[in-house]
Design an enzyme around this catalytic site. Sequence first.
Site, PDB file in Angstrom:
ATOM      1  CD  GLU A 102      47.464   6.320 146.150  1.00 39.94           C
ATOM      2  OE1 GLU A 102      47.280   5.115 145.943  1.00 39.94           O
ATOM      3  OE2 GLU A 102      47.729   7.126 145.241  1.00 39.94           O
TER       4      GLU A 102
ATOM      5  CE  LYS B  18      40.417   5.527 136.675  1.00 43.71           C
ATOM      6  NZ  LYS B  18      41.835   5.432 136.402  1.00 43.71           N
TER       7      LYS B  18
ATOM      8  CD  GLU C 292      37.174   3.822 150.155  1.00 47.60           C
ATOM      9  OE1 GLU C 292      38.149   3.768 149.373  1.00 47.60           O
ATOM     10  OE2 GLU C 292      36.818   2.880 150.867  1.00 47.60           O
TER      11      GLU C 292
ATOM     12  CE  LYS D 143      37.607   1.910 146.646  1.00 47.37           C
ATOM     13  NZ  LYS D 143      38.635   1.650 147.666  1.00 47.37           N
TER      14      LYS D 143
ATOM     15  CD  GLU E 279      44.608  11.328 140.842  1.00 50.18           C
ATOM     16  OE1 GLU E 279      44.881  11.448 139.640  1.00 50.18           O
ATOM     17  OE2 GLU E 279      44.571  10.224 141.411  1.00 50.18           O
TER      18      GLU E 279
ATOM     19  NE  ARG F 213      46.013  -0.180 144.901  1.00 50.05           N
ATOM     20  CZ  ARG F 213      44.942  -0.501 144.188  1.00 50.05           C
ATOM     21  NH1 ARG F 213      44.768  -0.029 142.982  1.00 50.05           N
ATOM     22  NH2 ARG F 213      44.032  -1.304 144.690  1.00 50.05           N
TER      23      ARG F 213
ATOM     24  CE  LYS G  51      41.853   7.680 141.147  1.00 49.57           C
ATOM     25  NZ  LYS G  51      43.280   7.729 141.209  1.00 49.57           N
TER      26      LYS G  51
HETATM   27  P1  ATP Z   1      45.257   6.614 138.006  1.00 45.25           P
HETATM   28  O1  ATP Z   1      46.003   6.483 139.304  1.00 45.25           O
HETATM   29  O2  ATP Z   1      45.923   7.486 137.022  1.00 45.25           O
HETATM   30  O3  ATP Z   1      43.821   6.952 138.197  1.00 45.25           O
HETATM   31  P2  ATP Z   1      45.702   3.835 137.655  1.00 45.25           P
HETATM   32  O4  ATP Z   1      45.573   3.106 136.388  1.00 45.25           O
HETATM   33  O5  ATP Z   1      47.006   3.817 138.365  1.00 45.25           O
HETATM   34  O6  ATP Z   1      45.247   5.265 137.288  1.00 45.25           O
HETATM   35  P3  ATP Z   1      43.129   3.491 138.675  1.00 45.25           P
HETATM   36  O7  ATP Z   1      42.421   2.228 138.900  1.00 45.25           O
HETATM   37  O8  ATP Z   1      42.763   4.163 137.463  1.00 45.25           O
HETATM   38  O9  ATP Z   1      44.673   3.276 138.710  1.00 45.25           O
HETATM   39  O10 ATP Z   1      42.888   4.421 139.943  1.00 45.25           O
HETATM   40  C1  ATP Z   1      43.013   3.829 141.172  1.00 45.25           C
HETATM   41  C2  ATP Z   1      44.258   4.322 141.875  1.00 45.25           C
HETATM   42  O11 ATP Z   1      43.920   5.371 142.776  1.00 45.25           O
HETATM   43  C3  ATP Z   1      44.785   3.215 142.743  1.00 45.25           C
HETATM   44  O12 ATP Z   1      45.763   2.502 142.039  1.00 45.25           O
HETATM   45  C4  ATP Z   1      45.337   3.906 143.961  1.00 45.25           C
HETATM   46  O13 ATP Z   1      46.725   4.100 143.781  1.00 45.25           O
HETATM   47  C5  ATP Z   1      44.676   5.261 143.972  1.00 45.25           C
HETATM   48  N1  ATP Z   1      43.749   5.470 145.125  1.00 45.25           N
HETATM   49  C6  ATP Z   1      43.730   6.569 145.894  1.00 45.25           C
HETATM   50  N2  ATP Z   1      42.758   6.519 146.807  1.00 45.25           N
HETATM   51  C7  ATP Z   1      42.121   5.337 146.639  1.00 45.25           C
HETATM   52  C8  ATP Z   1      41.025   4.719 147.272  1.00 45.25           C
HETATM   53  N3  ATP Z   1      40.336   5.306 148.274  1.00 45.25           N
HETATM   54  N4  ATP Z   1      40.638   3.494 146.812  1.00 45.25           N
HETATM   55  C9  ATP Z   1      41.295   2.903 145.802  1.00 45.25           C
HETATM   56  N5  ATP Z   1      42.339   3.455 145.155  1.00 45.25           N
HETATM   57  C10 ATP Z   1      42.756   4.666 145.565  1.00 45.25           C
END
Ligand code: ATP
Length: 613
Positions: free
Chosen positions: A321, A444, A266, A425, A420, A273, A268
Amino acid sequence: MYADLCATFDLIAATTKRLEITSLLATFLHTVITAHPADLLSAVYLCINRLCPEYEGLELGIGESILMKAIGEATGRTLQKIKADMAEVGDLGEVAMASRGSQKTMFQPKPLEVGKVFKVLKEIATISGGSSQKVKVDKIKGLMVSCRGNEAKYLVRSLEGKLRIGLAERTVLVSLSHAFFRARTSTSRKPTDDALKRAEDIVKGVYMELPSYDQIVPALLEYPIDELPNRCHLTPGIPLKPMLAHPTKAISEVLDRFEGKLFTCEYKYDGERAQMHLLDDGKRCIFSRNSENLSAKYPDVLARLDKMCAEDTKSFVLDCEAVAWDTEKQCILPFQVLSTRKRKDVKEENITVQVCIFAFDLLYLNGESLLRHTLQDRRALLHAHFVPVPGQFAFAKSMESNNLDDIQVFLDESIQGNCEGLMVKTLVDESSYEPSRRSRNWLKVKKDYLDGVGDSLDLVVIGGYIGKGKRTGVYGGYLLACYDPEAEEYQAICKIGTGFSEEALTTLAESLKPHLIDQPKSYYRLGDAKADVWFDAVQVWEVKTADLSISPVYQAAVGLVDSSKGISLRFPRFIRVRDDKSPEDATTGEQVADMYNRQQINSAAGGGGGGDD
Ligand code: ATP
């Protein structure tokens, strides 16, 4: 009795053995369950140093000056003496205990009860308005004069918002399950490890779905442990801790990890969030990654909720998001634009930054929790029960392929679209939603993994360096720390001086001004790191680095890679302030060690890395 809780805290502080800590606390909680069940909820909150579920947002963290004043007035000592002791001892709790201990009292005060102490702490946190400081001091004094033995130490630490005895919340949860197990089974039989573990898994599992002791503790008091999942489960209106992803360095790593499994890629999205809830009664709310209620920030999103729902969608929890959206060009805007949107009391008519919501998971629908369903099922339900609204609500863009080139193209497209990178998944096997876990079933891949050390770090600002030359009047650099949740300490990791625009240097200095403190907190693990000024641990910054190295100066992850040396960052660069993370959500020492170890593996396989501080 509060004295018993404080005695248990002392015993816990004296050991680092997790099993021993669990057993000490379980014994105390068992006594409360059997003798003072009405105090159990207060006791649990005092152990985890919180006043209510996180999403209600009520916090203590009383400032040092108010505490010093209260300690002085309650113990008949001058502020000057308290300050001098503090400079020497470095822990206001110890200072309070010593001050109280040396005080001559005519009458033995009435013993403090756990319930009473907790009630007053909660009252203190809710006081606001003109004379609030005086009322707070009076209330603290009221408790302090009844303190005996070590009670003043823990009272002050609770007021500060940090117990610092090495008691992590998950240990409290395990101890609570053991205490109930003991209370519910006949005393003649020694529990088997399996039976204890089962009780533990039930309580932990329920807490992940419904992170509210307000609901769980009364249910445990009333029903058998086995009954808990039927009484307490994911409920719209109560945010669950989001599932998080593991960083990877390249698409090839993803393919290795997910070999033989069905998986999906997917986009990112680079925004914030947003966990959206609709309750049966029509009430709606949005929560942040941190369980903060964002409803006042996104009234426009709440208003569009009806348009997004199919007719038969009556209640739900969506994982999404929120991304800044260019309404003219109909495209995603960078995160920096979203960060300029007001956070509180947003009025729909004055919104300057529009957002589009990208939904990537459905966790609850029409009375049923979907957490244990496969992602494939959850996604099918998401698509069947929600309707895209152009520029306002969309499903996360996804693609299924296990071909490296296809994924690379999809990654490139995501980046061109201001995302990003990708989230990859598991789709069927091992694809349940794991609240609060950084799961290996979510990986990620970010655009800059390929040239950096992998993920960026989220670090806490604890010190500053007076600026010179062009940076006169602002700070020239800052001292950053990671967080160790077990020891409840911030471990210095590096100095940072690059990545700041001139404007950022000014706004950061301004925003940190109210958080200046006279000396570093006792829970800052500094090693040989120094700073000109110190800050309370309140602000989290996202930082990128060229690589990580073992350091004789810094203490991050000490003991994990080297027994006495920590890990530091080389060429750290400021990216942005992470408003959506609290200091305790910062990158942990364990994650730092993990990044270091992965860097070593990668460089052994051919590629940069390494170096001394
Ligand atoms: P970062 O956002 O800096 O990568 P984090 O610690 O906040 O770090 P991570 O688990 O590392 O969170 O990355 C997931 C984050 O990416 C989620 O918290 C969400 O906000 C964002 N995100 C964006 N697109 C998606 C998606 N398709 N599925 C899940 N999360 C997503």
